[in-house]
Structure formats: structure tokens, C-alpha cells
Design a protein around this motif. Structure first.
Motif, PDB file in Angstrom:
ATOM      1  N   HIS A  12      43.594  36.270  56.943  1.00 24.10           N
ATOM      2  CA  HIS A  12      45.001  36.571  57.215  1.00 24.10           C
ATOM      3  C   HIS A  12      45.709  36.948  55.917  1.00 24.10           C
ATOM      4  N   LEU A  13      45.498  36.153  54.886  1.00 27.49           N
ATOM      5  CA  LEU A  13      46.118  36.371  53.585  1.00 27.49           C
ATOM      6  C   LEU A  13      45.754  37.760  53.043  1.00 27.49           C
ATOM      7  N   LEU A  14      44.482  38.100  53.078  1.00 29.34           N
ATOM      8  CA  LEU A  14      44.034  39.387  52.541  1.00 29.34           C
ATOM      9  C   LEU A  14      44.556  40.557  53.374  1.00 29.34           C
ATOM     10  N   GLY A  47      43.374  30.125  44.915  1.00 27.34           N
ATOM     11  CA  GLY A  47      42.608  29.768  43.720  1.00 27.34           C
ATOM     12  C   GLY A  47      41.144  30.131  43.876  1.00 27.34           C
ATOM     13  N   ASP A  48      40.583  29.852  45.071  1.00 28.90           N
ATOM     14  CA  ASP A  48      39.188  30.204  45.342  1.00 28.90           C
ATOM     15  C   ASP A  48      38.994  31.722  45.355  1.00 28.90           C
ATOM     16  N   LEU A  49      39.936  32.436  45.970  1.00 35.38           N
ATOM     17  CA  LEU A  49      39.836  33.895  46.040  1.00 35.38           C
ATOM     18  C   LEU A  49      39.989  34.530  44.661  1.00 35.38           C
ATOM     19  N   LYS A  50      40.814  33.936  43.826  1.00 34.66           N
ATOM     20  CA  LYS A  50      40.993  34.453  42.469  1.00 34.66           C
ATOM     21  C   LYS A  50      39.717  34.247  41.650  1.00 34.66           C
ATOM     22  N   LYS A  51      39.121  33.059  41.745  1.00 36.22           N
ATOM     23  CA  LYS A  51      37.866  32.778  41.025  1.00 36.22           C
ATOM     24  C   LYS A  51      36.779  33.776  41.412  1.00 36.22           C
ATOM     25  N   ALA A  52      36.800  34.219  42.649  1.00 32.60           N
ATOM     26  CA  ALA A  52      35.799  35.167  43.146  1.00 32.60           C
ATOM     27  C   ALA A  52      36.199  36.623  42.868  1.00 32.60           C
ATOM     28  N   ASN A  53      37.288  36.827  42.132  1.00 31.86           N
ATOM     29  CA  ASN A  53      37.789  38.174  41.812  1.00 31.86           C
ATOM     30  C   ASN A  53      38.094  39.014  43.050  1.00 31.86           C
ATOM     31  N   ILE A  54      38.644  38.346  44.058  1.00 36.46           N
ATOM     32  CA  ILE A  54      39.064  39.049  45.268  1.00 36.46           C
ATOM     33  C   ILE A  54      40.557  39.358  45.204  1.00 36.46           C
ATOM     34  N   ILE A  55      41.322  38.458  44.575  1.00 34.33           N
ATOM     35  CA  ILE A  55      42.761  38.701  44.403  1.00 34.33           C
ATOM     36  C   ILE A  55      43.153  38.519  42.945  1.00 34.33           C
ATOM     37  N   ASN A  56      44.304  39.084  42.599  1.00 33.07           N
ATOM     38  CA  ASN A  56      44.943  38.863  41.306  1.00 33.07           C
ATOM     39  C   ASN A  56      46.218  38.081  41.558  1.00 33.07           C
ATOM     40  N   ILE A  57      46.519  37.157  40.657  1.00 34.03           N
ATOM     41  CA  ILE A  57      47.749  36.382  40.754  1.00 34.03           C
ATOM     42  C   ILE A  57      48.503  36.539  39.452  1.00 34.03           C
ATOM     43  N   SER A  58      49.753  36.976  39.573  1.00 37.11           N
ATOM     44  CA  SER A  58      50.594  37.171  38.398  1.00 37.11           C
ATOM     45  C   SER A  58      51.923  36.457  38.609  1.00 37.11           C
ATOM     46  N   LEU A  66      45.566  42.406  45.829  1.00 33.60           N
ATOM     47  CA  LEU A  66      44.117  42.527  45.967  1.00 33.60           C
ATOM     48  C   LEU A  66      43.533  42.995  44.641  1.00 33.60           C
ATOM     49  N   ALA A  67      42.388  42.448  44.281  1.00 36.79           N
ATOM     50  CA  ALA A  67      41.724  42.851  43.040  1.00 36.79           C
ATOM     51  C   ALA A  67      40.919  44.136  43.233  1.00 36.79           C
ATOM     52  N   ARG A  68      40.625  44.456  44.480  1.00 40.56           N
ATOM     53  CA  ARG A  68      39.895  45.700  44.790  1.00 40.56           C
ATOM     54  C   ARG A  68      40.296  46.140  46.190  1.00 40.56           C
ATOM     55  N   PRO A  69      39.997  47.369  46.554  1.00 38.25           N
ATOM     56  CA  PRO A  69      40.393  47.842  47.887  1.00 38.25           C
ATOM     57  C   PRO A  69      39.831  46.952  48.999  1.00 38.25           C
ATOM     58  N   ILE A  70      40.617  46.801  50.047  1.00 35.45           N
ATOM     59  CA  ILE A  70      40.235  45.922  51.162  1.00 35.45           C
ATOM     60  C   ILE A  70      38.901  46.333  51.787  1.00 35.45           C
ATOM     61  N   ASP A  71      38.595  47.622  51.792  1.00 34.45           N
ATOM     62  CA  ASP A  71      37.341  48.062  52.414  1.00 34.45           C
ATOM     63  C   ASP A  71      36.115  47.764  51.543  1.00 34.45           C
ATOM     64  N   GLU A  72      36.343  47.198  50.353  1.00 35.56           N
ATOM     65  CA  GLU A  72      35.243  46.768  49.494  1.00 35.56           C
ATOM     66  C   GLU A  72      35.068  45.250  49.509  1.00 35.56           C
ATOM     67  N   ILE A  73      35.828  44.566  50.364  1.00 36.17           N
ATOM     68  CA  ILE A  73      35.745  43.110  50.488  1.00 36.17           C
ATOM     69  C   ILE A  73      35.118  42.787  51.839  1.00 36.17           C
TER      70      ILE A  73
END
Length: 114
Positions: A12-14, A47-58, A66-73
Motif C-alpha cells: 500500500h505504502l509503495l 525503516g525496513d524498506l529503506k535498508k533494502a534500498n526500496i525507498i528514500n527518506i529525507s 521510491l528509490a527506483r521505479p515501481i516496475d523494478e520492485i
């Protein structure tokens, strides 16, 4: 084995991050409100998604993205990120099938070959 609610929260978040796509700054409170859970739960999942380089938090202007396009997750990427405690993988097959059962015998062969 059952996939935890953290998985559906993550999906849902992504999806919401992709949908909002720079339309507004996304915060854990916005995500929690949309998902219907406590912001602390969202921050733990993030926090878990950030550790996995799925999201960026600023903390600045950009917020969460998102750290990369959704279609690459993949769903498996998400699963691995949020359920790293379970080293058995997404599926765990029973280890002691009946060797006299035609399906069980095949399962035993699978374990021997693996």
C-alpha cells in the motif's frame, strides 16, 4: 507460514508513493492515514524498506520517495525487506511426507535432489 500484515502495509505504502509521484511531500502521517495504521507502524516498515534500498527518506523537502521505479520492485523484494527474520524463504514445504503417497514420494525426491 503466513505473510505478515507488514507486507500489505508495504505494498500500500509503495503504491501510494508511486501514485503521488512528486505531487506532494509524503510523510509517515500521510501514509498512516491512508493505510489506516499507526504512524509508528509505518515508520518501522519504512525503516525496513529503506535498508533494502526500496525507498528514500529525507527530512527535507522531498520527504519519502521510491528509490527506483515501481516496475523494478517485485513482491519478492518487498517480502525480503520486511520479513528478513524468516530465513526459510517465502515458501516452506513440509519435510516429512508419507513416502508411500505418490505426491509425498515426489516431495522426498525433491529434498534429495536439492
Amino acid at each position: 507460514m503466513q505473510i505478515s500484515s507488514k507486507f500489505t502495509i508495504s505494498v500500500h505504502l509503495l503504491a501510494l508513493l508511486d501514485y503521488l509521484n512528486d505531487q506532494q511531500k509524503v510523510t509517515s502521517n500521510i501514509l498512516a492515514s491512508s493505510i489506516g495504521v499507526n504512524p509508528v507502524t509505518v515508520r518501522n516498515v519504512m525503516g525496513d524498506l529503506k535498508k533494502a534500498n526500496i525507498i528514500n527518506i529525507s527530512q527535507g523537502q522531498s520527504g519519502i520517495s521510491l528509490a527506483r521505479p515501481i516496475d523494478e520492485i517485485t513482491f519478492y523484494d518487498i517480502y525480503k525487506a520486511i520479513d528478513s527474520v524468516n530465513d526459510e524463504g517465502m515458501f516452506h514445504f513440509h519435510e516429512h511426507p508419507d513416502p508411500d503417497c505418490p505426491v509425498g514420494a515426489i516431495s522426498i525426491l525433491h529434498w534429495i535432489i536439492s
